[in-house]
Design an enzyme around this catalytic site. Sequence first.
Site, PDB file in Angstrom:
ATOM      1  N   TRP A  98       0.832  -1.213   0.000  1.00 56.59           N
ATOM      2  CA  TRP A  98       0.000   0.000   0.000  1.00 56.59           C
ATOM      3  C   TRP A  98       0.858   1.250   0.000  1.00 56.59           C
ATOM      4  O   TRP A  98       0.548   2.222  -0.688  1.00 56.59           O
ATOM      5  CB  TRP A  98      -0.987  -0.020   1.166  1.00 56.59           C
ATOM      6  CG  TRP A  98      -1.917  -1.192   1.098  1.00 56.59           C
ATOM      7  CD1 TRP A  98      -2.023  -2.224   1.990  1.00 56.59           C
ATOM      8  CD2 TRP A  98      -2.864  -1.494   0.049  1.00 56.59           C
ATOM      9  NE1 TRP A  98      -2.973  -3.125   1.566  1.00 56.59           N
ATOM     10  CE2 TRP A  98      -3.500  -2.709   0.389  1.00 56.59           C
ATOM     11  CE3 TRP A  98      -3.228  -0.844  -1.136  1.00 56.59           C
ATOM     12  CZ2 TRP A  98      -4.490  -3.287  -0.414  1.00 56.59           C
ATOM     13  CZ3 TRP A  98      -4.218  -1.422  -1.941  1.00 56.59           C
ATOM     14  CH2 TRP A  98      -4.827  -2.624  -1.573  1.00 56.59           C
ATOM     15  N   ASP A 165      -1.885   6.448   6.319  1.00 54.90           N
ATOM     16  CA  ASP A 165      -2.897   5.505   5.862  1.00 54.90           C
ATOM     17  C   ASP A 165      -3.105   4.545   7.021  1.00 54.90           C
ATOM     18  O   ASP A 165      -2.228   3.735   7.341  1.00 54.90           O
ATOM     19  CB  ASP A 165      -2.370   4.771   4.619  1.00 54.90           C
ATOM     20  CG  ASP A 165      -3.310   3.658   4.143  1.00 54.90           C
ATOM     21  OD1 ASP A 165      -4.364   3.455   4.780  1.00 54.90           O
ATOM     22  OD2 ASP A 165      -2.974   3.014   3.134  1.00 54.90           O
ATOM     23  N   LYS A 189     -12.296  -2.157   6.689  1.00 58.75           N
ATOM     24  CA  LYS A 189     -11.522  -2.985   7.607  1.00 58.75           C
ATOM     25  C   LYS A 189     -11.985  -2.859   9.059  1.00 58.75           C
ATOM     26  O   LYS A 189     -12.214  -3.873   9.676  1.00 58.75           O
ATOM     27  CB  LYS A 189     -10.034  -2.747   7.451  1.00 58.75           C
ATOM     28  CG  LYS A 189      -9.499  -3.549   6.267  1.00 58.75           C
ATOM     29  CD  LYS A 189      -8.574  -2.813   5.377  1.00 58.75           C
ATOM     30  CE  LYS A 189      -8.317  -3.566   4.076  1.00 58.75           C
ATOM     31  NZ  LYS A 189      -7.686  -2.717   3.084  1.00 58.75           N
TER      32      LYS A 189
HETATM   33  C1  LIG Z   1      -7.073  -2.216   2.067  1.00 58.16           C
HETATM   34  C2  LIG Z   1      -6.071  -1.152   2.160  1.00 58.16           C
HETATM   35  C3  LIG Z   1      -5.988  -0.125   1.196  1.00 58.16           C
HETATM   36  C4  LIG Z   1      -6.848  -0.087  -0.031  1.00 58.16           C
HETATM   37  O1  LIG Z   1      -8.128   0.295   0.254  1.00 58.16           O
HETATM   38  P1  LIG Z   1      -9.206   0.530  -0.907  1.00 58.16           P
HETATM   39  O2  LIG Z   1     -10.351   1.096  -0.137  1.00 58.16           O
HETATM   40  O3  LIG Z   1      -9.465  -0.793  -1.529  1.00 58.16           O
HETATM   41  O4  LIG Z   1      -8.641   1.486  -1.885  1.00 58.16           O
HETATM   42  C5  LIG Z   1      -5.049   0.860   1.387  1.00 58.16           C
HETATM   43  N1  LIG Z   1      -4.225   0.852   2.443  1.00 58.16           N
HETATM   44  C6  LIG Z   1      -4.276  -0.114   3.379  1.00 58.16           C
HETATM   45  C7  LIG Z   1      -3.341  -0.072   4.550  1.00 58.16           C
HETATM   46  C8  LIG Z   1      -5.195  -1.146   3.262  1.00 58.16           C
HETATM   47  O5  LIG Z   1      -5.248  -2.120   4.197  1.00 58.16           O
END
Ligand SMILES: *Cc1c(COP(=O)(O)O)cnc(C)c1O
Length: 352
Positions: A98, A165, A189
């Site tokens: 990511w 993030d 998540k």
């Molecule tokens: C799942 C995830 C993403 C991607 O998320 P999307 O909503 O599918 O774009 C980005 N960063 C992390 C840390 C993730 O776990």
Amino acid sequence: MHNFSAGPCILPQEVMQQAAQAVKELDNSGLSLIEISHRSPAFIDIMERATSLALELLGLQNKGYRAMFLQGGASQQFLNVAYNLLETKAGYANTGTWSTKAIKEAKLLGEVVEVSSSKDTNFNYIPKGYAIPTDLDYLHITTNNTIFGTQYKTLPDTNATLVADSSSDIFSRQLDFSKFGLLYAGAQKNMGPAGTTLVVVREDVLGKVSRQIPSMLDYKIHADKESMFNTPPVFAVYTSMLTLEWLKNKGGVAAIEKENEAKAALMYGEIDRNPLFDGFAAKEDRSTMNATFTLNTPALKESFEGMAKEAGLNGINGHRSVGGYRASMYNALPLSSVQALVDVMKTLEKNA
Ligand SMILES: *Cc1c(COP(=O)(O)O)cnc(C)c1O
């Protein structure tokens, strides 16, 4: 079923029931959540509750922060962050898939310094003790690396605006969130269904770049319009609000952190004790959300996976870039599910 899925993933049972009910009828209104105007008093109230709960649970109320529910997933924020914050130079810590994707987007808009990387060992640790340039517009980190199972335990020391993030560990543990200038998290998540992304930003971070920002990418516009610049994903926001209420009623982030630590201790305790399994991530950086591990006796693979299926364990296959297994233990996963997985690991050892 025991749902170890990495994302979309398990949500609290009562949230699922309330959300399903709201699709049929919202609060005795005679109408469904998904057929009323997002500008109706009922939905404006939902959006306000969702954003204020998000700030409250992070301890950021009345501290100059705004919370927004946007679309496009966390992946969209890889671009939005750079669009809104990158003027001359940004720093990124590369701790996995990511982060790598976030770096790629930022490079479209300006100079990006990779301040650290754990790519040399397939991202199985969090780099520490590296020098951070002092002239960065911001430093971007990924607080929890969903695929590799690593997590920052302390935040990097920097004078730059810290951007994170936190898609896979938001609302899972206590941190001094006022250290962040901006943080974002895809809902799917620890919050709700896919379709919305929480962005929390300190207001003074915005409005500093000279480029023109297209409206849909402009945090200031979304903040000023209270996440209603265009039609918000009402179901995803409502369900996220329910999860945040559930979390608040449980005692907030401090209470869930204790549960998450207990689950992680049980899981990693067995990975370390059981001679058939090896942990993937460096011990001091192990994620409380995603435990990555491998079976070191390939001949037992079929047997382990068959027993896991039999026990109702779902979603434990590792990501293809790591292999092995991954147990995602998000907020809504009960300790009893971790126990069920541990029991299978123990039985496998006994029968081997
Ligand atoms: C799942 C995830 C993403 C991607 O998320 P999307 O909503 O599918 O774009 C980005 N960063 C992390 C840390 C993730 O776990």
